[in-house]
Enzyme design. Structure first.
Site, PDB file in Angstrom:
ATOM      1  N   LYS A  65      10.220   8.547  11.530  1.00 18.66           N
ATOM      2  CA  LYS A  65      10.074   7.117  11.191  1.00 18.66           C
ATOM      3  C   LYS A  65      11.378   6.342  11.397  1.00 18.66           C
ATOM      4  O   LYS A  65      11.929   5.743  10.474  1.00 18.66           O
ATOM      5  CB  LYS A  65       9.574   6.959   9.755  1.00 18.66           C
ATOM      6  N   ASP A  68      15.927   0.845  13.224  1.00 15.93           N
ATOM      7  CA  ASP A  68      17.288   0.321  13.306  1.00 15.93           C
ATOM      8  C   ASP A  68      17.303  -0.737  14.406  1.00 15.93           C
ATOM      9  O   ASP A  68      16.248  -1.095  14.928  1.00 15.93           O
ATOM     10  CB  ASP A  68      18.277   1.464  13.605  1.00 15.93           C
ATOM     11  N   GLN A 189     -11.481   5.870  -0.533  1.00 15.12           N
ATOM     12  CA  GLN A 189     -11.972   5.957   0.848  1.00 15.12           C
ATOM     13  C   GLN A 189     -10.972   5.440   1.867  1.00 15.12           C
ATOM     14  O   GLN A 189     -10.967   5.842   3.010  1.00 15.12           O
ATOM     15  CB  GLN A 189     -13.268   5.143   0.995  1.00 15.12           C
ATOM     16  N   ARG A 210      -1.311  19.532   2.435  1.00 17.62           N
ATOM     17  CA  ARG A 210      -1.568  20.381   1.265  1.00 17.62           C
ATOM     18  C   ARG A 210      -2.886  21.151   1.260  1.00 17.62           C
ATOM     19  O   ARG A 210      -2.888  22.307   0.814  1.00 17.62           O
ATOM     20  CB  ARG A 210      -1.411  19.548  -0.015  1.00 17.62           C
TER      21      ARG A 210
HETATM   22  O1  C5P Z   1      -1.925  14.867   1.651  1.00 14.72           O
HETATM   23  P1  C5P Z   1      -1.433  15.827   2.705  1.00 14.72           P
HETATM   24  O2  C5P Z   1      -0.550  16.903   2.161  1.00 14.72           O
HETATM   25  O3  C5P Z   1      -2.533  16.352   3.589  1.00 14.72           O
HETATM   26  O4  C5P Z   1      -0.525  14.924   3.630  1.00 14.72           O
HETATM   27  C1  C5P Z   1      -0.096  15.346   4.889  1.00 14.72           C
HETATM   28  C2  C5P Z   1       0.890  14.374   5.444  1.00 14.72           C
HETATM   29  O5  C5P Z   1       0.316  13.101   5.617  1.00 14.72           O
HETATM   30  C3  C5P Z   1       2.110  14.200   4.563  1.00 14.72           C
HETATM   31  O6  C5P Z   1       3.242  14.493   5.364  1.00 14.72           O
HETATM   32  C4  C5P Z   1       2.065  12.785   4.070  1.00 14.72           C
HETATM   33  O7  C5P Z   1       3.310  12.154   4.133  1.00 14.72           O
HETATM   34  C5  C5P Z   1       1.087  12.097   4.995  1.00 14.72           C
HETATM   35  N1  C5P Z   1       0.142  11.233   4.264  1.00 14.72           N
HETATM   36  C6  C5P Z   1       0.137   9.884   4.537  1.00 14.72           C
HETATM   37  N2  C5P Z   1      -0.770   9.069   3.903  1.00 14.72           N
HETATM   38  C7  C5P Z   1      -1.662   9.583   3.040  1.00 14.72           C
HETATM   39  C8  C5P Z   1      -1.659  10.945   2.756  1.00 14.72           C
HETATM   40  C9  C5P Z   1      -0.720  11.754   3.394  1.00 14.72           C
HETATM   41  O8  C5P Z   1       0.923   9.394   5.340  1.00 14.72           O
HETATM   42  N3  C5P Z   1      -2.519   8.765   2.440  1.00 14.72           N
END
Ligand code: C5P
Length: 233
Positions: A65, A68, A189, A210
């Protein structure tokens, strides 16, 4: 075993090289694309991990991400382009910043982060954004500028993916995080989507963290995602 063009990207949100290695080995051939971000960068072993993953024939999504001034982003992108990286994120910004990134990308594909998923309309108002512009319209506007400036795609939720495909066409990547195996009634959702909804809405890649990395058997968990993906595509 996951096919080469599998849209599944596993978010390797672990603190250090050793735990990353262990996780990738446990998932084995059920994933061939890994997202590594700032936490891993700050461990000091980011490039060691990239090299290790490449030796294992894995694709890399560098979720850094960047943000700059144009020159700095351009030079940082040029340096990263020396590595065999598939996707790199930058924050969507002015057209000149994004163009500079696009010009220096080498073989990488650059994805724009529009509005971080943990921000809501209140946060945006607080940050000084026009209150009359909805979050959805802001996301779409930023995505349009990103594509016009030469970026290869965006990071977007499944709901945003639909709007983007409807308004901006098919010819760019939409990488969707927050993917779950199946629809969960209690989930928001807007922020979390199941595999079928995300692919149906036009997401080209699905980022799962996760649900795979914190499961008892990450390989079996990844296999479950792959099975549903196979049914859809
Ligand atoms: O929730 P989970 O562990 O599957 O997330 C995987 C990746 O997606 C993480 O690196 C997190 O920063 C990103 N993420 C996101 N927006 C979400 C959920 C997760 O950007 N609503």
């Amino acid at each position: 075993m996951a096919p080469d063009n599998n849209p599944l990207i596993v978010a390797l949100d672990v603190p250090d090289f050793e735990s990353a290695k262990q996780m990738v080995e446990r998932i084995s051939d059920e994933a061939n694309f890994y997202k590594i971000g700032l936490e891993m960068m700050m461990s000091g072993d980011y490039f060691k991990l990239i090299e290790w993953l490449k030796n294992k024939d894995k694709k890399i999504f560098a979720d850094l991400k960047l943000y700059d001034i144009s020159q700095t982003v351009g030079r940082a992108v040029a340096n990263l382009a020396q590595y065999d990286i598939e996707f790199l994120t930058i924050h969507t910004a002015s057209s000149s910043i994004m163009k500079q990134a696009a010009q220096n990308k080498g073989n990488m594909k650059i994805l724009g982060v529009t509005v971080l998923t943990n921000l809501d309309q209140n946060d945006l108002s607080q940050m000084g954004f026009d209150q009359n512009l909805s979050l959805e319209d802001l996301v779409l506007k930023k995505a349009q500028l990103a594509i016009e400036s030469g970026l290869d795609g965006v990071v977007a939720s499944a709901l945003e993916a639909k709007k983007m495909r409807d308004n901006l066409g098919q010819d760019f990547a939409i990488v969707t995080p927050g993917i779950r195996l199946e629809k969960i009634a209690s989930d928001d959702q807007k922020r979390v989507a199941d595999v079928k909804t995300a692919l149906g809405n036009g997401s080209s890649h699905l980022v799962v963290g996760r649900p795979i990395t914190r499961s008892e058997d990450p390989r079996i968990a990844a296999q479950r995602f792959n099975k549903i993906i196979e049914e859809v595509i």
